[in-house]
Design a protein around this motif. Structure first.
Motif, PDB file in Angstrom:
ATOM      1  N   ARG A   7      -3.248  -0.226   2.518  1.00 53.74           N
ATOM      2  CA  ARG A   7      -2.324   0.321   1.522  1.00 53.74           C
ATOM      3  C   ARG A   7      -3.090   1.115   0.468  1.00 53.74           C
ATOM      4  N   LEU A   8      -4.221   0.606   0.035  1.00 54.73           N
ATOM      5  CA  LEU A   8      -5.033   1.289  -0.971  1.00 54.73           C
ATOM      6  C   LEU A   8      -5.480   2.662  -0.497  1.00 54.73           C
TER       7      LEU A   8
ATOM      8  N   GLU B 167      -1.151   8.699  -1.151  1.00 55.08           N
ATOM      9  CA  GLU B 167      -0.401   8.714  -2.402  1.00 55.08           C
ATOM     10  C   GLU B 167      -0.822   7.579  -3.340  1.00 55.08           C
ATOM     11  N   VAL B 168      -1.384   6.509  -2.764  1.00 58.61           N
ATOM     12  CA  VAL B 168      -1.890   5.407  -3.584  1.00 58.61           C
ATOM     13  C   VAL B 168      -3.314   5.700  -4.037  1.00 58.61           C
ATOM     14  N   PHE B 169      -4.157   6.095  -3.096  1.00 57.59           N
ATOM     15  CA  PHE B 169      -5.570   6.309  -3.402  1.00 57.59           C
ATOM     16  C   PHE B 169      -5.765   7.406  -4.437  1.00 57.59           C
TER      17      PHE B 169
ATOM     18  N   GLU C  96       5.790   3.650 -12.238  1.00 55.80           N
ATOM     19  CA  GLU C  96       5.721   4.829 -11.371  1.00 55.80           C
ATOM     20  C   GLU C  96       6.110   4.525  -9.931  1.00 55.80           C
ATOM     21  N   GLY C  97       6.467   3.263  -9.651  1.00 55.58           N
ATOM     22  CA  GLY C  97       7.001   2.918  -8.337  1.00 55.58           C
ATOM     23  C   GLY C  97       6.076   2.132  -7.431  1.00 55.58           C
ATOM     24  N   LEU C  98       4.878   1.795  -7.902  1.00 53.07           N
ATOM     25  CA  LEU C  98       3.965   1.016  -7.062  1.00 53.07           C
ATOM     26  C   LEU C  98       4.332  -0.456  -7.102  1.00 53.07           C
ATOM     27  N   GLU C  99       4.290  -1.102  -5.940  1.00 52.23           N
ATOM     28  CA  GLU C  99       4.522  -2.537  -5.889  1.00 52.23           C
ATOM     29  C   GLU C  99       3.361  -3.271  -6.563  1.00 52.23           C
TER      30      GLU C  99
END
Length: 439
Positions: A8-9, A13-15, A38-41
């Motif tokens: 996931r990291l 879009e996360v990294f 911002e929408g991250l779990e």
């Protein structure tokens, strides 16, 4: 970190958000709230913040390279400092290998140095037993086109076409009794043929109070075992084995070089070199000093005891840890014009401040006075002298510095360094001041 969290990291879009985080511990709650808004779990936000924090910590070991790397906490704790890794690379690359295997590569610090400093290497084969750590090493080494990272056991790696070997056996235990990797595990195993065959004995798989894997002290419980590592070294042209600095001298094979290394005031390792990588057999200590390295070899240890052991001079000399671990303290007596304060104690004393190379090998303290060792009279003596801030050092004294500091309960005052030790057979406290080196 588990494989799912890492995957996931690494999603683009996360990294991409990692580089945008200006991490400060005091801002962590606000940063976490912003990421979730911002929408991250929560799991992804936590992983991002953990990486941002680790990158800040990693600057001490990796400098500017840390901002382009990923880490785990245990992996960072065990990673080779980049200046030390560069030293490893200079040693191993001096024999001009074409293929080098880095077995137990961890997060990739040594591999980075081998590949980044090489001019003759066609390939660096990095191997790591823990799946997540191997994936992180792949990421950290992605810019080096001569490197391949394999998730596998050091014991199983084929050495058929390898002419140089760097081996960092796992020396930490996981829950369940298996030796650990960096950090997720490097279990023992057996294999045959040209691989690093052997069986690594299992240590007690326990963790410390912080949840980190405990160190294994039995060399045959390393993974691969020390015997197995020695066997692998015998089948390549040049080999280096990185181990903890507490290694028993008796375990160093005849004809090998054992080099204890100090960097930035810490003794960080002993590296065993064999074959073409061994420059001078026997024990030596290397101090990697900012103004140039200094090395001392066991041949410099005098045969006879120095004169005046126990006669206190004007200065106290504290040899760097590499010299202590290598058993080379008395090699400093002649260049420092010094003697030990007690035969078994690794402090020296003399009347001249060291200069040039000798100054790089010790910390020097000016001795003000010899104070009583009892806490009540010691406290009274310190208060009478207006001393309220103390650094506490010890050798040959059964004390816990933090406990002593709390029990002294000193009011605000001047700084000093207290050295709990022995002069001859007498327990004393030396009131000292650190002296700037004359280089």
């Amino acid at each position: 970190m588990d494989a799912r969290t890492l995957a996931r990291l690494l999603e683009p879009e996360v990294f991409a958000r990692l580089a945008e985080i200006d991490y400060r511990p005091s801002d962590e709650l606000a940063l976490a709230a912003r990421l979730r808004k911002e929408g991250l779990e929560p799991e992804a936000a936590t992983a991002l913040l953990a990486q941002a924090a680790l990158r800040v910590e990693a600057e001490e070991k990796f400098g500017p390279f840390a901002s382009d790397m990923l880490f785990t906490r245990d992996g960072l704790a065990q990673a080779t400092r980049l200046p030390v890794a560069a030293h490893h690379a200079r040693r191993m690359l001096a024999v001009e290998p074409t293929r080098l295997a880095d077995l137990g590569c961890g997060l990739g610090a040594d591999t980075m140095a081998f590949a980044g400093m090489a001019s003759t290497l066609e390939a660096v084969e990095a191997v790591e037993a823990d799946e997540v750590t191997a994936a992180i090493a792949t990421f950290n080494l992605r810019h080096l086109d001569t490197v391949t990272v394999t998730h596998g056991l050091a014991e199983d790696h084929d050495l058929e076409h390898v002419d140089a070997l760097w081996l960092d056996p796992a020396r930490r235990a996981l829950p369940g009794g298996k030796p650990g990797g960096k950090p997720g595990g490097k279990p023992g195993g057996t294999s045959s043929g040209k691989s690093v065959s052997g069986t690594a004995g299992a240590g007690k798989g326990t963790t410390d109070a912080h949840g980190s894997a405990r160190r294994i002290t039995d060399p045959e419980a390393f993974s691969p075992s020390l015997t197995c590592a020695f066997d692998a070294a015998s089948r390549v042209r040049a080999a280096g084995i990185k181990l903890g600095p507490a290694l028993d001298h008796a375990l160093v094979p005849d004809g090998w070089e054992a080099q204890w290394v100090s960097h930035d005031g810490d003794v960080v390792e002993v590296a065993l070199y064999a074959g073409d990588a061994a420059l001078r057999p026997g024990r030596n200590a290397l101090v990697l000093h900012p103004q140039g390295p200094v090395q001392v070899h066991e041949s410099e240890v005098p045969v006879d005891d120095e004169d005046g052991i126990g006669d206190l001079g004007s200065y106290l000399f504290e040899p760097h840890g590499a010299l202590v671990r290598a058993g080379l303290v008395t090699a400093l007596c002649e260049p420092l014009d010094a003697r030990r304060i007690s035969r078994p104690i690794a402090y020296l004393t003399g009347d001249r401040v060291p200069i040039e190379a000798a100054a790089k090998l010790v910390r020097t303290y000016r001795i003000r006075e010899v104070l009583p060792a009892g806490l009540k009279p010691l406290r009274a003596a310190l208060m009478a002298r207006g001393i309220g801030r103390v650094v506490i050092k010890k050798r040959g004294a059964d004390i816990v510095p933090e406990q002593v500091r709390r029990r002294l309960k000193l009011p605000t005052g001047e700084p000093a360094t207290l050295v709990f030790t022995r002069i001859g057979e007498n327990h004393v406290v030396l009131l000292t001041d650190l002296v700037a080196p004359k280089l």
